[in-house]
Enzyme design. Sequence first.
Site: not given
Length: 429
Positions: A23, A92, A116, A122-124
Site C-alpha cells: 500500500n 486500484r 478489488c 468512491p474517489i469523490d
Amino acid sequence: MEKLNIAGGDPLNGTVHISGAKNSAVALIPATILADSTVTLEGLPHISDILTLRDLLREIGGNVHFEKGEMVVDPAPMISMPLPNGKVKQLRASYYLMGAMLGRFKKAVIGLPGGCHLGPRPIDQHIKGFEALGAEVTNEQGAIYLRAEELKGARIYLDVVSVGATINIMLAAVLAKGRTVIENAAKEPEIIDVATLLTSMGAKIKGAGTDVIRIEGVESLHGCRHSIIPDRIEAGTFMIAAASMGQEVLIDNVIPTHLESLIAKLREMGVRIEESSEQILMVGGQKELKPVDLKTLVYPGFPTDLQQPMTSLLTKANGTSVVTDTIYSARFKHIDELRRMGASMKVEGRSAIITGPAPLQGAKVKASDLRAGACLVVAGLMAEGVTEITGLEHLDRGYSQLEEKLTKLGATVWREKLTDQEIEQLQNS
C-alpha cells in the site's frame, strides 16, 4: 489460469521475511513522476501491481529499471499523455497517477481505476481536493480528465478519512503555489512513508501521521534514494497463520507498533507473542483459543485488510466471535467460501458472527478479492485435507512469493494449471 493447493494440518515453524509495503509502494512509484532527476526505491515487493505501475511509467516516457526489489526511475523524459483503461483497470491505486501527473504537468487523463470490488470506494474526496487546488475535473467516457492553469495551495477538509485522498492531495500539492492544509487526514504508516520520500525529494511537509498535514509548495523536486517500510498487512497475515498453526514462527522485518491492534486481539485470544524492534515471535501450542469481538477502524484501529484472515482463525476459538467491518461493508464474500469448508458463521448487516470451534475441511474455494484470498490460505492451512483456491490474480496483486514463504515454514503448498474443464466450470460459476 492456476489454482493454489494447500494440504492442511502441517505445523508452521521457522522465520518469514516480510516484503516492502504494497500500500506504500503503489503510491511511492507514482510520486517519482514529480522529480526532475533519478529516484531509486529500495525494498519493493515483487507483485503484479508493481509490474503494472512500472509499465505505466514506461508508457508515459519514463526510463524504469526494476530488479531484486529495487526500482530506478528517471522521470525527466516523461510527458503528459492519456493512460488507457487496460492497465489502469488492473490496478486500484492507479488513481495516484492523477495527483502526480496533475502536480507535474497540470493535466492528466486516467481511465477509471480497477482493483478489488469492495462495494462503494468512491474517489469523490480526491476530486474535491484537486478542485480546491484549482483543477477542473470532468468524467468523460469512463476516464477522468484533470486540467489546471496553475495549482494554488488551499485548506482542504476531508469529509471521510481516506488514505487514498490524503496521499493524492499531497502529491498534487507539493509543487503548488503557497500553503496547503489537509484536515481530517488519514494517519496510516504508508502516508508517513510517502511524505518521507517527498521530503527527501525536497518537498516541505509537516504533520504526516497526524490528522492535519501542512504542505508548503516548492518550485521543483529532485531525485533521491528511499527505502520502503515493511508490509504490516503481510506481516499480520503471517501472524494470523502462525496463531492458527504455528509452533514457533519469527516474523522478521516488521514494525510492531504498526500492528498494535492485531497484537492486542491475538493476545486477548490467548496467543503468546514476543516483540523486539524489528521482529515479532509467535509462540504456539495453545490448547484453546478464546473468542473475541473486533471492529475495523481507520489506523491505528484494527485494519480492514486483516478482518478476513482473522475470520478464519476465529473458527478455532471456543465460543462466539463478532467481526464488524465499519470501512467496507461488502467485505464478507469470503464467508460463503469458509462455510463450504465447514465454518459455522453468518452475516448480519456489517457484521459476521462466527461460532467455534468448527474444524475445517479442505474444499474447492474461490478468492473474490485480495484479502479474501489470504483468508482462504489461512483456512487451508488449518483444514483437514486439500484446499484448492482459484482467483489467484487477486492474491498475486498483494503477496510476494507466498508459496515459497509458506513452504519454508513447513506448509505443503503448490500451484497447478487449471484444466480446460475447470476453467469452464469457473466461468460458469
